[in-house]
Every structure is written in C-alpha cells, then in structure tokens.
Write a protein that holds these residues in place. Sequence first.
Motif, PDB file in Angstrom:
ATOM      1  N   ASN A 131       0.834  -1.197   0.000  1.00 33.21           N
ATOM      2  CA  ASN A 131       0.000   0.000   0.000  1.00 33.21           C
ATOM      3  C   ASN A 131       0.870   1.248   0.000  1.00 33.21           C
ATOM      4  O   ASN A 131       0.700   2.128   0.820  1.00 33.21           O
ATOM      5  N   GLU A 132       1.844   1.267  -0.913  1.00 36.30           N
ATOM      6  CA  GLU A 132       2.696   2.454  -0.977  1.00 36.30           C
ATOM      7  C   GLU A 132       2.789   2.913  -2.424  1.00 36.30           C
ATOM      8  O   GLU A 132       2.606   2.113  -3.357  1.00 36.30           O
ATOM      9  N   ASP A 133       3.067   4.214  -2.621  1.00 30.63           N
ATOM     10  CA  ASP A 133       3.109   4.767  -3.968  1.00 30.63           C
ATOM     11  C   ASP A 133       3.971   3.901  -4.875  1.00 30.63           C
ATOM     12  O   ASP A 133       5.085   3.543  -4.519  1.00 30.63           O
ATOM     13  N   GLY A 134       3.434   3.605  -6.067  1.00 34.71           N
ATOM     14  CA  GLY A 134       4.195   2.823  -7.036  1.00 34.71           C
ATOM     15  C   GLY A 134       4.036   1.321  -6.853  1.00 34.71           C
ATOM     16  O   GLY A 134       4.343   0.554  -7.760  1.00 34.71           O
ATOM     17  N   LEU A 135       3.572   0.901  -5.673  1.00 31.72           N
ATOM     18  CA  LEU A 135       3.425  -0.554  -5.432  1.00 31.72           C
ATOM     19  C   LEU A 135       2.033  -0.888  -4.878  1.00 31.72           C
ATOM     20  O   LEU A 135       1.870  -1.839  -4.123  1.00 31.72           O
ATOM     21  N   ARG A 136       1.031  -0.083  -5.283  1.00 34.39           N
ATOM     22  CA  ARG A 136      -0.312  -0.312  -4.720  1.00 34.39           C
ATOM     23  C   ARG A 136      -1.043  -1.482  -5.354  1.00 34.39           C
ATOM     24  O   ARG A 136      -2.060  -1.927  -4.851  1.00 34.39           O
ATOM     25  N   THR A 137      -0.535  -1.969  -6.482  1.00 40.22           N
ATOM     26  CA  THR A 137      -1.201  -3.105  -7.129  1.00 40.22           C
ATOM     27  C   THR A 137      -0.305  -4.333  -7.006  1.00 40.22           C
ATOM     28  O   THR A 137      -0.206  -5.148  -7.913  1.00 40.22           O
ATOM     29  N   HIS A 138       0.358  -4.431  -5.876  1.00 39.79           N
ATOM     30  CA  HIS A 138       1.316  -5.519  -5.681  1.00 39.79           C
ATOM     31  C   HIS A 138       1.037  -6.267  -4.370  1.00 39.79           C
ATOM     32  O   HIS A 138       0.535  -5.692  -3.413  1.00 39.79           O
ATOM     33  N   LEU A 139       1.424  -7.526  -4.403  1.00 37.82           N
ATOM     34  CA  LEU A 139       1.350  -8.376  -3.210  1.00 37.82           C
ATOM     35  C   LEU A 139       2.746  -8.870  -2.906  1.00 37.82           C
ATOM     36  O   LEU A 139       3.479  -9.214  -3.833  1.00 37.82           O
ATOM     37  N   ARG A 140       3.091  -8.917  -1.632  1.00 39.51           N
ATOM     38  CA  ARG A 140       4.363  -9.580  -1.282  1.00 39.51           C
ATOM     39  C   ARG A 140       4.013 -10.840  -0.503  1.00 39.51           C
ATOM     40  O   ARG A 140       3.277 -10.772   0.490  1.00 39.51           O
ATOM     41  N   ILE A 141       4.482 -11.964  -1.002  1.00 43.13           N
ATOM     42  CA  ILE A 141       4.111 -13.240  -0.377  1.00 43.13           C
ATOM     43  C   ILE A 141       5.371 -14.005   0.033  1.00 43.13           C
ATOM     44  O   ILE A 141       6.237 -14.292  -0.795  1.00 43.13           O
ATOM     45  N   THR A 142       5.447 -14.326   1.318  1.00 41.86           N
ATOM     46  CA  THR A 142       6.582 -15.119   1.813  1.00 41.86           C
ATOM     47  C   THR A 142       6.447 -16.538   1.291  1.00 41.86           C
ATOM     48  O   THR A 142       5.334 -17.071   1.214  1.00 41.86           O
ATOM     49  N   LEU A 143       7.575 -17.176   0.968  1.00 45.03           N
ATOM     50  CA  LEU A 143       7.510 -18.568   0.541  1.00 45.03           C
ATOM     51  C   LEU A 143       7.214 -19.444   1.745  1.00 45.03           C
ATOM     52  O   LEU A 143       7.875 -19.329   2.787  1.00 45.03           O
ATOM     53  N   GLY A 144       6.202 -20.292   1.598  1.00 43.20           N
ATOM     54  CA  GLY A 144       5.884 -21.253   2.657  1.00 43.20           C
ATOM     55  C   GLY A 144       6.408 -22.611   2.242  1.00 43.20           C
ATOM     56  O   GLY A 144       7.308 -22.713   1.396  1.00 43.20           O
ATOM     57  N   THR A 145       5.842 -23.665   2.797  1.00 41.53           N
ATOM     58  CA  THR A 145       6.223 -25.011   2.351  1.00 41.53           C
ATOM     59  C   THR A 145       5.688 -25.194   0.930  1.00 41.53           C
ATOM     60  O   THR A 145       4.768 -24.474   0.508  1.00 41.53           O
ATOM     61  N   PRO A 146       6.220 -26.178   0.182  1.00 41.10           N
ATOM     62  CA  PRO A 146       5.732 -26.390  -1.188  1.00 41.10           C
ATOM     63  C   PRO A 146       4.214 -26.555  -1.229  1.00 41.10           C
ATOM     64  O   PRO A 146       3.547 -26.031  -2.127  1.00 41.10           O
ATOM     65  N   ASP A 147       3.639 -27.235  -0.260  1.00 37.71           N
ATOM     66  CA  ASP A 147       2.198 -27.456  -0.256  1.00 37.71           C
ATOM     67  C   ASP A 147       1.442 -26.121  -0.110  1.00 37.71           C
ATOM     68  O   ASP A 147       0.476 -25.858  -0.827  1.00 37.71           O
TER      69      ASP A 147
END
Length: 354
Positions: free
Chosen positions: A322-338
Amino acid sequence: MNPSDNPDLIFLDRNEYSYEIAPLIEQTIRSFSPKEFTTYTRCFQQGIKSELSRYLGALYNVPETDVILGYGGEDILKSVIHCFLSLGHQQRKILIPAYSWWYYKSIAEEVDGQTLMYPLYEDGYDFKYDIPEMKRLLREEKPDMLLLASPNNPTGNSLQPAEIKYILSAVDEHTIVIIDEAYTLFNQSDISYIAPLIARYPNTIIIRTFSKFYGLPGLRLGFAFMGKSLQPFLKFSTKYLGYNKLSEKIGIAALQSTEFYLEKAALMRQDKALYQQELNPLDGFKVYNSDANFVLIKYPIALKEKLQKAFADKRIVVKFMNEDGLRTHLRITLGTPDINKQVIEVLKSTHLNS
Ligand SMILES: Cc1ncc(COP(=O)(O)O)c(C=O)c1O
C-alpha cells in the motif's frame, strides 16, 4: 493480530521460515547446561568479545573487533543510523531505496534525520536500482549515510559484489554506507567479498541476520562487519560483557548447518520458479525475480477485494502493498511447497472467476 490467538492462520506476510529446524540446533538447545549462565561470555584475559563474534570473525576472515552482534539486524540498523545521523548540530541526511523496508525511514526520523530516496526501475521481470541517479544524488546532496539493501525488501532484487564495489567507488569517504544483507544467501552463497570490501572501503558496514536464511527470527540475533572508519560506532554498539550464551551457541550451530539451509533455499527457488510459471501467463499478473524468501507479484487491482476474501477464506495472510508505485502488488513469503501451491491456486482461481 497475535498468532497465538489464531493458531490456524498461515502467516505469509512477515518473511518468516516454514521449513524444519536444522538438527544441530535442536541438539545444541537440548545439551545446553544452565550452569553456563553463571559466567559472562566475554573473556577479558584473551581479549575476546564473545564466542559467536570470534566464530563469525574466523568464518568471514574479519578481525573479531570488527564484528558486531545485535538483537536482530533491526537493532544494528537502528543503532548505526542513530549513531551517525545524530552527530553534530546540523540535520543529517540518509539516502535509501525508494521502495524499501519502512523501518529505515522511521529510525532516521527518530533522530530527526532527513531521508532522501534513490529510484528503482523495472527491467523485464526484475527491479533494479537506478545507479546513475543514485550517483547524482550522492554528488549533489552529499548525504551522511547511504543505505543499500541487497536483496531489497519488497522488490527482491540484489546487487552483485562488483556492482557494490562500483557504487562504493563513487561514495565520498565521509559518507557511511550500510549494506543491509538480511535476505542474502538464498540465491548466492559467496561470502568471500566481505573482508576485502570493508578493508578497501572502511566507511562501510554490512549487516546480516539469523532471521531469514537461517530461519530463526524468534532468536533475535543479527551480526555485522564494519570497516575501520566506523570506530565511533564500536563504543555505541558494544555489548560490553558479551552476548547471551545460549543464543551464541544456537548461532554457531546455525552457521555450522549452512548446507542444510542451502537445501531449503534450493526448494524455495523451485517454488519461486513455479510462481512465475503459473502466474506470469495470466493477464495483469507479473511475478518479479526474487533473490529472497518472498515473491513480489503485480496483480490486476480490480481483483483486490476478491483476493482479500479468497485469502481470508483459506486463512492465509499475505501482504497487500500500500505504498506509492506498489499499490497493485502483493508480497508473499515462501511457505512449504504445499502452501505455495495453495496460494498459487487462490490467485489462479480468483483470476479465472473474475
Ligand atoms: C530488509 C530487512 N532488513 C532487516 C530486517 C531485520 O530482521 P531481524 O531484525 O529479524 O534480523 C528485516 C526484517 O524483516 C528486513 O525486512
């Protein structure tokens, strides 16, 4: 939200670790004798600050005196920025990446520091630092500090050692350079550049942590290597009587388990590739290359509410930027493969049903 109130939520918004702990770490904790707490870590007679800084010094080929330990990378970042931005009477300046961890600006403001930003730009599936623009700002603004994050959070891009050297060669010797390498080692395992770099550019400090690659954010243990021009910081940061003995032993066990964690990083690389393979063909989606334990994804903003609901239904928490230039972005941490497969499925099915 406290995770203990929601034991079934899956947090992929904090860049934590989802795999097993290295066996040597478990053994180290089990075999630790509380008797060890009856003495300090520091050994005055031998001139040793602590067991862990001695180990890190030997591993990275840096004198132990130039190794700093802290309560996570955050502690070292905060103290080095406070130390150098609060010197003298005039307001002092720090140059940081335009898209970066919110914490940098916040700690600079705590000591009335002025934050300037250098831009990043998109090149295909990569974010890149605009190095010519960074050099212009260095020349014209003459900041007291420059911060490079490699890899950068949230954009996932990193600098090669040769690029770091190129930037440092353009930095005035009075500017202190912080290199935040909290997310290093996921995509490259070379540590040999660190000792020559701080010897050649003594105005530099390189900060690392056990929280990301070694998967121990709850341990709160970070470390750094500083060049000789940062002497004022040495007093500021020294843990005079050493560090916490149990944490130190766990830190050494983690370092000795590097091979174990490199295997986990390889699994994460496979899943980063899977994210790209599955989502890049979808209209409006773009998964950026990442050298860290998270992926940054551009998504069609019209899907935001549907995605929020779909993730909530699955009890998965991701970070809607939710910041200028990145409002249409998601940051997702890698979890287990499943879990990663479940996340990809949420994104694909929300796109399909839109
Ligand atoms: C870019 C960056 N640097 C440093 C840190 C500090 O981590 P820690 O204090 O756990 O070492 C974080 C934590 O998320 C981060 O995102």
